[in-house]
Write an enzyme that holds these catalytic residues in place. Structure first.
Site, PDB file in Angstrom:
ATOM      1  N   GLU A 237      -3.696 -12.147   8.666  1.00  0.00           N
ATOM      2  CA  GLU A 237      -5.030 -12.746   8.584  1.00  0.00           C
ATOM      3  C   GLU A 237      -5.285 -13.799   9.657  1.00  0.00           C
ATOM      4  OE1 GLU A 237      -6.624 -13.515   4.557  1.00  0.00           O
ATOM      5  OE2 GLU A 237      -4.816 -12.552   3.819  1.00  0.00           O
ATOM      6  N   HIS A 253      19.960  -0.496   1.823  1.00  0.00           N
ATOM      7  CA  HIS A 253      20.175   0.822   1.226  1.00  0.00           C
ATOM      8  C   HIS A 253      19.191   1.859   1.748  1.00  0.00           C
ATOM      9  CE1 HIS A 253      23.093  -0.898  -1.582  1.00  0.00           C
ATOM     10  NE2 HIS A 253      22.326  -1.966  -1.473  1.00  0.00           N
ATOM     11  N   LYS A 346     -15.571  -6.031   1.340  1.00  0.00           N
ATOM     12  CA  LYS A 346     -16.115  -6.535   0.076  1.00  0.00           C
ATOM     13  C   LYS A 346     -17.623  -6.309   0.020  1.00  0.00           C
ATOM     14  CE  LYS A 346     -12.614 -10.001  -1.052  1.00  0.00           C
ATOM     15  NZ  LYS A 346     -12.252 -11.393  -1.258  1.00  0.00           N
TER      16      LYS A 346
END
Ligand code: PA5
Length: 353
Positions: A237, A253, A346
């Site tokens: 951001e 792993h 948004k």
């Protein structure tokens, strides 16, 4: 790199004064503690679980508190970034709905879902619909100061979450830990501020190493996992850059095998291992061996937390990362404050796209 020591360059690019907002973090912990005492919440009940519902800059405080409690707390603290709360939520759950703006649709929906499941709710916001609904339905709420990007309110939000859980579960010693956070961060601020030149400023030096690279932030333990996420989201951001984060021991792993291809990515990466400074012997050895192996293929370095208590250790690494993301924004030639794509998204969702 000289640009980082040029106040004129920084002031011109940092139009909304992100540097000041980052520098205000040390004061947020005591201010939020005071507001919490004044709010006089009544949370006396027998709780068996905690769920924190929020998104982005409002959720990360829940992750940090959950990590802080992870090795000592008697109940699970879940962080939910979704429209619904988990099905285990009942009247014995403390649901903390956190939205800095108070208008985030996922959080409002999780709040409604939690209400339907009869959870005991606390709302945390600077205003918006969440605050209005809490007030109109007599749901306990905590107000945080408005007018800043949500990610800059991390101290206010984390403290409000921490103390709400502390009150509900009768946890002692939190105020002392919060005081240490403020003290440690104040000392760090002197070193990390823009007026401290590159040669004496670790945040500027790290930003210099990350410039034009793909940053990888590796957490060395469960406790620092949310800090790695915070580094990554702040780099996204503020610096408008991609960043990847992952965690030990899990990355040993799988991800460790991926280093090398694409070769260009490995060469263009810089890996930061976050060390809380109090790792168990097993994790300390694992960190050393992992670093040694990956250093054959990419640049690596470790960053160690400051402070004595776990909360100060966590926030010292958060604070360092916030400054690094700021200086990286300066080196990338971008204004750290605007988040145009999030705002656009948004807006489009609200318009019904
Ligand atoms: O950094 C941001 O602005 C976002 O990650 C927001 O925090 C996120 O979109 C949620 O908004 P709010 O914090 O207002 O609930």
């Amino acid at each position: 790199m000289e640009r980082l020591d040029d106040p004129g360059y920084i002031a011109k690019l940092d139009k909304s004064k992100m540097r000041m907002l980052i520098g205000n973090l040390p004061d947020q912990f005591s201010m939020a503690s005071k507001s919490f005492q004044e709010a006089k919440l009544n949370l006396k009940a027998r709780f068996s679980s905690v769920v924190v519902a929020g998104m982005g800059g409002s959720a990360i405080g829940g992750d940090l508190v959950s990590a802080y409690f992870s090795s000592t707390f008697p109940a699970p603290v879940w962080v939910v970034r979704d429209y619904e709360v988990p099905s285990f939520v009942t009247r014995n759950t403390l649901l903390i709905a956190v939205s800095y703006s108070g208008n985030t649709e996922e959080t409002l929906s999780a709040f409604e879902d939690g209400k339907g499941k009869r959870a005991r709710i606390v709302c945390i916001a600077s205003g918006g619909s969440l605050m209005e609904m809490a007030k109109s339905e007599s749901i306990p709420f905590l107000t945080v100061p408005g007018g800043m990007p949500p990610r800059c309110a991390i101290g206010f939000l984390s403290t409000s979450i921490l103390l709400s859980i502390g009150l509900a579960f009768d946890v002692s010693g939190l105020t002392t830990e919060l005081e240490e956070v403020g003290d440690v961060l104040k000392k760090m601020k002197n070193v990390l501020e823009p007026d401290n030149p590159v040669k004496k400023n670790p945040a500027k030096k790290i930003a210099g190493k990350l410039a034009h690279k793909l940053p990888f932030v590796y957490s060395s333990s469960r406790m620092t996992d949310p800090v790695a996420r915070r580094w990554s989201t702040q780099i996204n951001e503020n610096a408008k850059s991609l960043c990847h984060y992952s965690s030990l021991p899990e990355l040993d792993h799988n991800e460790i095998v991926g280093w090398g291809i694409p070769r260009e990515v490995s060469y263009a990466s810089h890996i930061l291992f976050l060390d809380p400074g109090n790792l168990s012997e097993k994790l300390r050895r694992r960190l050393a061996v992992t670093k040694e192996i990956i250093s054959q293929m990419a640049e690596v370095e470790s960053l160690t937390a400051s402070g004595t208590g776990n909360l100060a250790r966590l926030f010292s690494l958060v604070f360092l990362g916030d400054y690094v993301s700021f200086y990286l924004a300066m080196l990338n030639g971008v204004d750290p404050t605007p988040i145009e794509r999030i705002d656009l998204l948004k807006k489009k969702l609200k318009e019904g796209h």
